[in-house]
Motif scaffolding. Structure first.
Motif, PDB file in Angstrom:
ATOM      1  N   THR A   9       0.837  -1.206   0.000  1.00 55.46           N
ATOM      2  CA  THR A   9       0.000   0.000   0.000  1.00 55.46           C
ATOM      3  C   THR A   9       0.867   1.250   0.000  1.00 55.46           C
ATOM      4  O   THR A   9       0.645   2.202   0.752  1.00 55.46           O
ATOM      5  CB  THR A   9      -0.985   0.006   1.196  1.00 55.46           C
TER       6      THR A   9
ATOM      7  N   GLY B 204       0.280  -1.546  -9.040  1.00 57.42           N
ATOM      8  CA  GLY B 204      -0.977  -2.173  -9.403  1.00 57.42           C
ATOM      9  C   GLY B 204      -1.481  -1.644 -10.738  1.00 57.42           C
ATOM     10  O   GLY B 204      -1.502  -0.428 -10.975  1.00 57.42           O
TER      11      GLY B 204
ATOM     12  N   LYS C 175       1.571  -5.743 -10.710  1.00 54.05           N
ATOM     13  CA  LYS C 175       0.565  -6.435  -9.910  1.00 54.05           C
ATOM     14  C   LYS C 175      -0.810  -6.151 -10.496  1.00 54.05           C
ATOM     15  O   LYS C 175      -1.204  -4.985 -10.609  1.00 54.05           O
ATOM     16  CB  LYS C 175       0.636  -5.933  -8.460  1.00 54.05           C
ATOM     17  N   VAL C 176      -1.515  -7.192 -10.896  1.00 56.72           N
ATOM     18  CA  VAL C 176      -2.892  -7.011 -11.333  1.00 56.72           C
ATOM     19  C   VAL C 176      -3.778  -7.085 -10.101  1.00 56.72           C
ATOM     20  O   VAL C 176      -3.824  -8.101  -9.410  1.00 56.72           O
ATOM     21  CB  VAL C 176      -3.302  -8.077 -12.363  1.00 56.72           C
ATOM     22  N   PHE C 177      -4.448  -5.976  -9.821  1.00 55.17           N
ATOM     23  CA  PHE C 177      -5.273  -5.874  -8.624  1.00 55.17           C
ATOM     24  C   PHE C 177      -6.555  -5.112  -8.925  1.00 55.17           C
ATOM     25  O   PHE C 177      -6.492  -4.017  -9.490  1.00 55.17           O
ATOM     26  CB  PHE C 177      -4.491  -5.169  -7.509  1.00 55.17           C
TER      27      PHE C 177
ATOM     28  N   PRO D  33      -1.012  -0.298  -4.803  1.00 59.09           N
ATOM     29  CA  PRO D  33      -2.295  -0.687  -5.373  1.00 59.09           C
ATOM     30  C   PRO D  33      -2.598   0.011  -6.695  1.00 59.09           C
ATOM     31  O   PRO D  33      -3.493  -0.409  -7.438  1.00 59.09           O
ATOM     32  CB  PRO D  33      -3.295  -0.272  -4.292  1.00 59.09           C
ATOM     33  N   THR D  34      -1.834   1.085  -6.980  1.00 55.79           N
ATOM     34  CA  THR D  34      -2.076   1.884  -8.178  1.00 55.79           C
ATOM     35  C   THR D  34      -0.757   2.137  -8.902  1.00 55.79           C
ATOM     36  O   THR D  34       0.313   1.724  -8.458  1.00 55.79           O
ATOM     37  CB  THR D  34      -2.726   3.226  -7.805  1.00 55.79           C
TER      38      THR D  34
ATOM     39  N   LEU E  75       5.152  -2.665  -2.895  1.00 56.32           N
ATOM     40  CA  LEU E  75       3.954  -2.952  -3.676  1.00 56.32           C
ATOM     41  C   LEU E  75       2.991  -1.781  -3.563  1.00 56.32           C
ATOM     42  O   LEU E  75       2.829  -1.202  -2.485  1.00 56.32           O
ATOM     43  CB  LEU E  75       3.263  -4.225  -3.194  1.00 56.32           C
TER      44      LEU E  75
END
Length: 209
Positions: free
Chosen positions: A69, A110, A129-131, A90-91, A88
């Motif tokens: 995050t 992400g 990362k596909v989220f 999320p966007t 990592l």
């Protein structure tokens, strides 16, 4: 390829830790470790996340510890200063990737579209990362790598013991597993048992391949 990315590729499973407190982070890490997990991400919206990362790194030499995050360059810099092996997000944030590149720490942003995935690559991300992965299904990585074969893709969001084998068989680089593995209400023995089950699924696919 960056050593942290190579290690994630070898281990295949990233345990995502998002908790109300890091009070018992030592015991949690021990449960994951005993269950066979060697890559852990502590989300920055967990109170005391950076201190928790430091504790785990001090105790375990072979745990790869990342921050999750990560929303901006300031977050990225703080996590790197705390010793994060990878970040990592999320966007997709150019600033976050640039900070990671500056310090040699890989950022896994992400993405949800081929355009975002290619943009992340062009900015220097070597694993995306596909989220949430549940929204696109297990075949998405193969579809994405058709026109963009140089991409490595991690699945996060909705990966469980019931479907993790499908993701591995479909060619995803790795998976991030959150509430299906670690939750506030799970006891440590339960977390260890779940970790062992995920590792068994991973190893079964490796043997078949």
């Amino acid at each position: 390829m960056n050593q942290a990315i190579e290690r994630i590729n070898e281990e295949k499973i990233v345990a995502i830790v998002r908790l109300d407190s890091i009070e018992h982070v030592d015991r949690l890490a021990q449960s994951l470790y005993e269950g066979g997990i060697r890559v852990i991400e502590i989300t920055l919206n967990t109170p005391g996340a950076l201190e928790g990362m430091k504790k785990i790194k001090q105790r375990y030499d072979d745990f790869l510890v990342g921050a999750g995050t990560v929303l901006d360059g300031e977050n990225a810099r703080s996590a790197i200063e705390a010793g994060a092996d990878f970040l990592l997000a999320p966007t997709l944030s150019k600033e976050t990737i640039q900070v990671g590149n500056r310090y040699g720490v890989p950022v896994i942003p992400g993405v949800m579209t081929p355009t975002e995935a290619l943009t992340a690559y062009e900015w220097g991300a070597r694993l995306v990362k596909v989220f949430p992965a549940r929204s696109v299904g297990e075949s998405f990585a193969k579809d994405l790598k058709g026109p963009l074969p140089f991409l490595s893709v991690m699945a996060v969001g909705g990966v469980s013991l019931d479907n993790v084998s499908d993701y591995f068989q479909a060619g995803w680089h790795s998976v991030g597993i959150g509430s299906s593995l670690v939750s506030n209400d799970a006891d440590f023995d339960e977390i260890k048992a779940k970790a062992m089950n995920f590792i068994t699924k991973r190893d079964e696919i490796a043997i078949k391949q």
